[in-house]
Design a protein around this motif. Structure first.
Motif, PDB file in Angstrom:
ATOM      1  N   GLY A   1       0.773  -1.200  -0.001  1.00 19.18           N
ATOM      2  CA  GLY A   1       0.048  -0.104   0.042  1.00 19.18           C
ATOM      3  C   GLY A   1       0.754   1.224  -0.080  1.00 19.18           C
ATOM      4  O   GLY A   1       0.389   2.346  -0.286  1.00 19.18           O
ATOM      5  N   SER A   2       2.228   1.013   0.149  1.00 18.07           N
ATOM      6  CA  SER A   2       3.017   2.180   0.014  1.00 18.07           C
ATOM      7  C   SER A   2       3.358   2.811  -1.244  1.00 18.07           C
ATOM      8  O   SER A   2       3.222   2.178  -2.106  1.00 18.07           O
ATOM      9  N   GLY A   3       3.755   4.039  -1.449  1.00 18.56           N
ATOM     10  CA  GLY A   3       4.319   4.569  -2.558  1.00 18.56           C
ATOM     11  C   GLY A   3       5.168   3.739  -3.348  1.00 18.56           C
ATOM     12  O   GLY A   3       5.496   3.590  -4.450  1.00 18.56           O
ATOM     13  N   ALA A   4       6.069   3.196  -2.459  1.00 17.70           N
ATOM     14  CA  ALA A   4       7.310   2.492  -2.937  1.00 17.70           C
ATOM     15  C   ALA A   4       6.845   1.021  -3.327  1.00 17.70           C
ATOM     16  O   ALA A   4       7.183   0.606  -4.606  1.00 17.70           O
ATOM     17  N   ALA A   5       5.864   0.662  -2.947  1.00 16.43           N
ATOM     18  CA  ALA A   5       5.031  -0.564  -3.491  1.00 16.43           C
ATOM     19  C   ALA A   5       4.500  -0.544  -4.684  1.00 16.43           C
ATOM     20  O   ALA A   5       4.655  -1.208  -5.751  1.00 16.43           O
ATOM     21  N   GLU A   6       3.925   0.920  -4.780  1.00 14.67           N
ATOM     22  CA  GLU A   6       3.368   1.182  -6.145  1.00 14.67           C
ATOM     23  C   GLU A   6       4.195   1.147  -7.291  1.00 14.67           C
ATOM     24  O   GLU A   6       4.268   0.841  -8.208  1.00 14.67           O
ATOM     25  N   ASP A   7       5.291   1.841  -6.875  1.00 16.73           N
ATOM     26  CA  ASP A   7       6.569   2.006  -7.837  1.00 16.73           C
ATOM     27  C   ASP A   7       7.051   0.565  -8.381  1.00 16.73           C
ATOM     28  O   ASP A   7       7.419   0.529  -9.389  1.00 16.73           O
ATOM     29  N   LEU A   8       7.254  -0.173  -7.240  1.00 17.86           N
ATOM     30  CA  LEU A   8       7.824  -1.588  -7.738  1.00 17.86           C
ATOM     31  C   LEU A   8       6.691  -2.227  -8.814  1.00 17.86           C
ATOM     32  O   LEU A   8       7.125  -3.027  -9.500  1.00 17.86           O
ATOM     33  N   VAL A   9       5.402  -2.185  -8.491  1.00 19.35           N
ATOM     34  CA  VAL A   9       4.531  -2.627  -9.434  1.00 19.35           C
ATOM     35  C   VAL A   9       4.634  -1.895 -11.089  1.00 19.35           C
ATOM     36  O   VAL A   9       4.832  -2.828 -11.991  1.00 19.35           O
ATOM     37  N   HIS A  10       5.051  -0.761 -10.977  1.00 20.14           N
ATOM     38  CA  HIS A  10       5.347  -0.206 -12.136  1.00 20.14           C
ATOM     39  C   HIS A  10       6.613  -0.929 -12.876  1.00 20.14           C
ATOM     40  O   HIS A  10       6.565  -1.154 -14.223  1.00 20.14           O
ATOM     41  N   ASP A  11       7.644  -1.071 -12.245  1.00 21.47           N
ATOM     42  CA  ASP A  11       8.833  -1.718 -12.525  1.00 21.47           C
ATOM     43  C   ASP A  11       8.548  -2.993 -12.996  1.00 21.47           C
ATOM     44  O   ASP A  11       9.389  -3.553 -13.934  1.00 21.47           O
ATOM     45  N   ILE A  12       7.738  -3.719 -12.014  1.00 19.15           N
ATOM     46  CA  ILE A  12       7.749  -5.158 -12.575  1.00 19.15           C
ATOM     47  C   ILE A  12       6.986  -5.201 -13.934  1.00 19.15           C
ATOM     48  O   ILE A  12       7.378  -5.882 -14.914  1.00 19.15           O
ATOM     49  N   ARG A  13       6.146  -4.403 -14.222  1.00 15.74           N
ATOM     50  CA  ARG A  13       5.237  -4.471 -15.458  1.00 15.74           C
ATOM     51  C   ARG A  13       6.194  -3.754 -16.860  1.00 15.74           C
ATOM     52  O   ARG A  13       5.868  -4.260 -17.744  1.00 15.74           O
ATOM     53  N   ALA A  14       7.230  -3.123 -16.157  1.00 14.76           N
ATOM     54  CA  ALA A  14       8.217  -2.672 -17.329  1.00 14.76           C
ATOM     55  C   ALA A  14       9.129  -3.819 -17.687  1.00 14.76           C
ATOM     56  O   ALA A  14       9.687  -3.726 -18.797  1.00 14.76           O
ATOM     57  N   VAL A  15       9.240  -4.918 -16.774  1.00 13.40           N
ATOM     58  CA  VAL A  15      10.119  -5.774 -17.560  1.00 13.40           C
ATOM     59  C   VAL A  15       9.679  -6.636 -18.751  1.00 13.40           C
ATOM     60  O   VAL A  15       8.299  -7.092 -18.458  1.00 13.40           O
ATOM     61  N   PRO A  16      10.273  -6.769 -19.850  1.00 10.90           N
ATOM     62  CA  PRO A  16       9.674  -7.224 -20.915  1.00 10.90           C
ATOM     63  C   PRO A  16       9.041  -8.705 -20.744  1.00 10.90           C
ATOM     64  O   PRO A  16      10.004  -9.668 -19.956  1.00 10.90           O
ATOM     65  N   ALA A  17       7.875  -9.050 -21.239  1.00 10.68           N
ATOM     66  CA  ALA A  17       7.292 -10.490 -20.954  1.00 10.68           C
ATOM     67  C   ALA A  17       7.965 -11.340 -21.811  1.00 10.68           C
ATOM     68  O   ALA A  17       8.627 -11.137 -22.887  1.00 10.68           O
TER      69      ALA A  17
END
Length: 738
Positions: free
Chosen positions: A489-505
Motif C-alpha cells: 500500500g505504500s508509494g514504494a510498493a506502487e512504484d515496484l508494480v510499475h517496475d515489474i510491469r516494465a520488465v519485458p514479458a
C-alpha cells in the motif's frame, strides 16, 4: 412550465393520491427483493491488468489466497505437541472438504517455517474461496462462524481478504441500523420544531417514503441485469430522507407564505407549484447531473451510487411535484394543524436574521468575506498532501477478528503470499523464457524473492537449491509469486508494480501483474484517468442548467467557484482527520490514506447537494430581481426568504449524515462526517456570507450574458413566476457596484 400539475391536482387531488398510494405499494413489493440482487465488492476496474490476472489465476491455478486461518496453541503449548498437531490437521483436513474452497495449505502439510510464527506457538492455514466477490464474502462469514474459536488444544481466528470483506459488510449492516436508530427520531423531532406543525412535518416523510421505495424497485431491476453494490442502499435511505426534507420545506414554506399573504388555496397552490416547483425541478436536474459523473468510472461500486442517486433524486422530485401538491390541495389551511407554541415564528415568510446578515455583508463585502475565505482555504490545505488507497483491514475496529489476524501475521510471521505480487502469463512459456523472465524480475530493487515452477530466484539468479514448485506451471500458462520488501500500500510498493510491469514479458505472451498493490495502482489509474472527464461533465452540465435557470453566464461561474471552495475545504478537513490522524482517539479509527472511491463519491454527492441549495437561493433572488428590485435588495430579501429553509434543510440532512460517524468502519465515518460538514459549510458560510459578498462585488454584472446567449435564453430558457413582473416606469438604475 408546471401549471398543468397544479391544474391536475386541483381537479383530481384524491385520484392523484390514490394512484400514488398504489404506486408506492407496488414499488415496495418489488423493491423488497432488491437486497437479494445486490453485491459486495466492486472497487476494482474489471478490465484492468490486475483484474484480468486474478481471473486467470482463478481459472488456471485455483485462485489467490483469500482466506487465512490463524491457529494458536492454547495454554502456552507448542504447535508440535501431539494435541495441537492433531487439532491442526483436523482443521486443515476439514477445510479441504468444504465446498467452494481450494488451494488449502497448512503448516502441518508442509512443515514450512513461513507458515509458523517466530515464537513457534502460532501457525497459518491458507486457502482460496471460489466465486465472485459476494459469494466469497458470504462464504467467508460461514466458514469463520464454523471454524473460529476454541478447537480443543488450539484457538482459531479467521482473516484474509475474503474475511475482511465479510467483517466490513457485517459491521456496516450493524452500523447502519444504529445510525438510523439515532438519526430518524432526532430528525422527526427537528422536523416538528422546524415546521411548528405536526401535519406539515409529515409531508417531507411522504416524499422520502416514495423516493426510497421507488429506488429500491429500481435497484431490484438493475440488480437483475447488471452488478449493483449493496452499499447503494445506504445512499438511498439517507438521500431519500434528505431530499424529502429539502423539497418538503421549500413547498410547504412557499404554500404557507401565499396563504399568509391572503391567497386562497387554489391560487396559493398554483403559485407554489410555479415557483417552488420550478426550483425543485432545476435543483433535481443539477443533482442528477453531478451524480451522473459517477457512471464514467469503471468500478461498479461507484456506478451503483449513480444508479441509486439518480433514481432517488428523480423519484423524490416527482413525488414533490405531484404528490405533495395533491396533499396540500386536500389539506388547505389544515396544513397548519397540530400547531405548536412557536408556530407563528416559524410560519412567518421571512427570517430577519438572514436579511440583516446579507445587508451587513453587502455593505462590507471584503471585510466579511475574506476571513471566511481564509478559513476555508486553510481547511482545504491538507489536500496538498493527500494520498489515496484501497480499503483494507485497517478500516475495521481493532476488535474485528480479520484485523487481529492481519496484525498477527504482520508482527509475528514473515511476509505471506496474500500480500505478494502475482504474475500470470496469458500463454505457454518455455523453460528458457521463464528462467530469463524470473531472473529479470528478481533483479529489481525491492524484490526479495521470485517463486516460479522452475525454482526460486533471488538477486538475479536461481537460489540454491532451487526447489521446483510444479503447481505454479501449466502447459498453457505460468504463475510467478513475487515477495517484495516495501510495505503493501505504500508509494514504494506502487512504484515496484510499475517496475515489474516494465520488465519485458516472455516472447509470445502477456505477463499480467496482480496482487493488492497492483489492484491499488489500477484502481487509482481507472479513477484518475477519468476524473478530468467527470469534472468537465459536472462543470459543463451545471453551467448549462444554471444558465437556463438564470439567463446569466456569470451566475453559473460564481456558483461553480464558491461550491468548489466549500467542497475542497470539507475534503481537506477529512484528510487532516482521517489521513493525518487528528481526532482518531475520539472517533476510534486507524489513520490511513484516503479511500479513493469514497472520496470521489463524496465529491459528486456533496457537489450535487450544494447545487441544490444554490438553486434554492438563486431562484428567489432572481424572482425578486425580475420583479423590479435592484440586485442588493433582491439578494437581501431573497436570503431573508430562503435562509431559514436552506439552513433547516442542511441541518436536518446533516443529522442523518453525522449519524454515520457512529460507524466502526473508518471510510463510513469519513463519508458521514465529510458530507455533513460540507453541507453545513455550504449552507452557512457560502449562502450566508460568500454569495451576498460575490453579488455585491459583481454588481450589475451578476446578470450578464452576451447578446447571442440572451437571445438563446429567450427562446429555450425556462422561466415561470407567480405573476408577470410589473413593467418599470423607467429603466432601473442600480447604485454602482450593486
Amino acid at each position: 412550465m408546471l401549471s398543468w400539475i397544479a391544474d391536475l391536482v386541483l381537479r383530481r387531488p384524491r385520484t392523484v393520491l390514490v394512484a400514488a398510494l398504489v404506486s408506492v405499494l407496488a414499488m415496495a413489493a418489488v423493491g423488497i427483493g432488491a437486497f437479494g440482487k445486490l453485491q459486495s465488492g466492486g472497487f476494482d476496474d474489471p478490465d484492468a491488468p490486475s483484474s484480468r490476472a486474478t481471473a486467470l489465476i482463478d481459472e488456471k491455478f485455483g485462485g489467490e489466497t483469500n482466506l487465512v486461518l490463524l491457529v494458536r496453541a492454547d495454554g502456552g503449548g507448542r504447535l508440535d505437541s501431539p494435541a495441537a498437531e492433531r487439532a491442526g490437521r483436523e482443521i486443515a483436513d476439514g477445510l479441504k472438504d468444504e465446498p467452494g474452497v481450494s488451494g488449502v495449505v497448512s503448516y502441518w502439510d508442509t512443515g514450512g517455517s513461513a507458515l509458523t510464527s517466530r515464537d513457534g506457538d502460532q501457525a497459518l492455514i491458507l486457502a482460496h474461496i471460489e466465486g465472485d466477490d459476494t459469494e466469497r464474502t458470504d462464504r467467508a462469514g460461514e466458514l469463520s462462524e464454523k471454524w473460529s474459536g476454541d478447537r480443543g488444544a488450539v484457538t482459531v481466528h479467521t482473516g484474509g481478504q475474503a474475511a475482511v470483506a465479510s467483517d466490513i459488510t457485517s459491521q456496516i449492516s450493524k452500523d447502519l441500523a444504529i445510525a438510523e436508530a439515532i438519526a430518524v427520531p432526532i430528525t422527526l423531532i427537528l422536523l416538528v420544531i422546524a415546521f411548528g406543525s405536526v401535519v406539515a412535518a409529515l409531508l417531507p416523510l411522504a416524499i422520502g417514503l416514495i423516493a426510497v421505495m421507488g429506488t429500491f424497485a429500481e435497484l431490484y431491476v438493475l440488480g437483475s441485469i447488471t452488478d449493483v453494490s449493496i452499499f447503494s442502499i445506504n445512499l438511498t435511505t439517507a438521500l431519500g430522507l434528505g431530499l424529502g426534507i429539502d423539497y418538503g420545506l421549500l413547498l410547504v414554506s412557499r404554500f404557507r407564505e401565499r396563504l399568509t399573504e391572503g391567497d386562497d388555496v387554489p391560487d396559493a397552490l398554483r403559485t407554489t407549484v410555479a415557483t417552488a416547483g420550478r426550483t425543485i425541478a432545476f435543483s433535481a436536474a443539477t443533482v442528477v447531473a453531478a451524480l451522473a459523473a459517477l457512471l464514467l468510472f469503471p468500478p461498479f461500486f461507484l456506478r451503483s451510487f449513480a444508479y441509486a442517486g439518480i433514481g432517488v433524486v428523480a423519484i423524490a422530485a416527482v413525488g414533490a411535484l405531484v404528490v405533495v401538491p395533491a396533499l396540500l390541495a386536500v389539506l388547505g389551511h389544515r396544513v397548519n394543524s397540530g400547531r405548536l407554541p412557536w408556530a407563528e415564528s416559524v410560519r412567518r415568510p421571512d427570517a430577519p436574521v438572514w436579511g440583516r446578515l446579507a445587508s451587513v455583508v453587502m455593505r462590507r463585502p471584503a471585510l466579511t468575506a475574506l476571513p471566511v475565505l481564509a478559513v476555508l482555504l486553510l481547511a482545504a490545505s491538507p489536500l496538498l498532501g493527500a494520498s489515496f488507497g484501497n480499503p483494507d483491514e485497517r478500516v475495521l475496529p481493532d476488535s474485528a477478528p480479520s484485523r487481529q489476524v492481519a496484525t498477527a501475521v504482520d508482527e509475528d510471521f514473515g511476509r505471506d503470499d496474500t500480500s505478494a505480487v502475482q504474475i500470470v502469463t496469458t500463454g505457454p512459456v518455455d523453460a528458457a523464457g521463464l528462467d530469463a523472465y524470473a531472473t529479470a524480475v528478481s533483479r529489481l530493487d525491492g524484490v526479495t524473492r521470485v517463486q516460479a515452477s522452475s525454482g526460486t530466484y533471488q538477486d538475479g539468479e536461481a537460489a540454491p537449491p532451487g526447489p521446483v514448485n510444479a503447481a505454479l506451471g501449466r502447459d498453457d500458462a505460468q504463475r510467478l509469486t513475487v515477495a517484495t520488501e516495501p510495505e503493501s500500500g505504500s508509494g514504494a510498493a506502487e512504484d515496484l508494480v510499475h517496475d515489474i510491469r516494465a520488465v519485458p514479458a516472455p516472447d509470445g505472451v502477456e505477463a499480467l501483474v496482480g496482487g493488492p498493490d497492483a489492484r491499488l495502482v489500477d484502481t487509482k489509474a481507472a479513477i484518475g484517468d477519468r476524473l478530468p472527464a467527470a469534472i468537465a461533465w459536472v462543470a459543463l452540465t451545471t453551467f448549462a442548467l444554471l444558465f437556463l435557470f438564470t439567463g446569466s453566464v456569470v451566475q453559473p461561474l460564481r456558483a461553480l467557484v464558491l461550491n468548489t471552495i466549500s467542497l475542497t475545504a470539507a475534503i481537506g478537513a477529512m484528510v487532516w482527520i482521517f489521513q493525518e490522524g487528528n481526532l482518531s482517539s475520539v472517533l476510534g479509527f486507524t489513520p490511513m490514506p484516503m479511500n479513493t472511491s469514497m472520496t470521489v463519491l463524496l465529491f459528486c454527492i456533496v457537489f450535487g447537494l450544494s447545487m441544490d441549495y444554490e438553486v434554492f437561493v438563486t431562484s428567489r433572488i432572481k424572482e425578486l430581481h425580475d420583479a423590479g428590485e435592484d440586485t442588493g435588495t433582491a439578494v437581501t430579501h431573497g436570503l431573508s426568504r430562503t435562509g431559514r429553509i436552506v439552513t433547516m434543510a442542511a441541518g436536518l440532512l446533516a443529522v442523518s449524515l453525522f449519524a454515520f460517524t457512529t460507524s466502526e468502519i473508518s471510510f463510513m465515518q469519513m463519508f458521514g462526517l465529510g458530507s455533513g460538514l460540507a453541507i453545513l459549510i455550504d449552507a452557512v458560510a457560502v449562502r450566508g456570507v460568500l454569495v451576498p459578498a460575490a453579488m455585491r462585488l459583481l454588481g450589475r454584472g451578476a446578470w450578464y450574458a452576451p447578446k447571442a446567449l440572451r437571445r438563446l435564453h429567450g427562446r429555450v430558457g425556462l422561466s415561470e413566476a407567480a405573476a408577470p413582473p410589473p413593467a418599470p416606469a423607467e429603466p432601473r438604475r442600480e447604485p454602482a457596484g450593486i
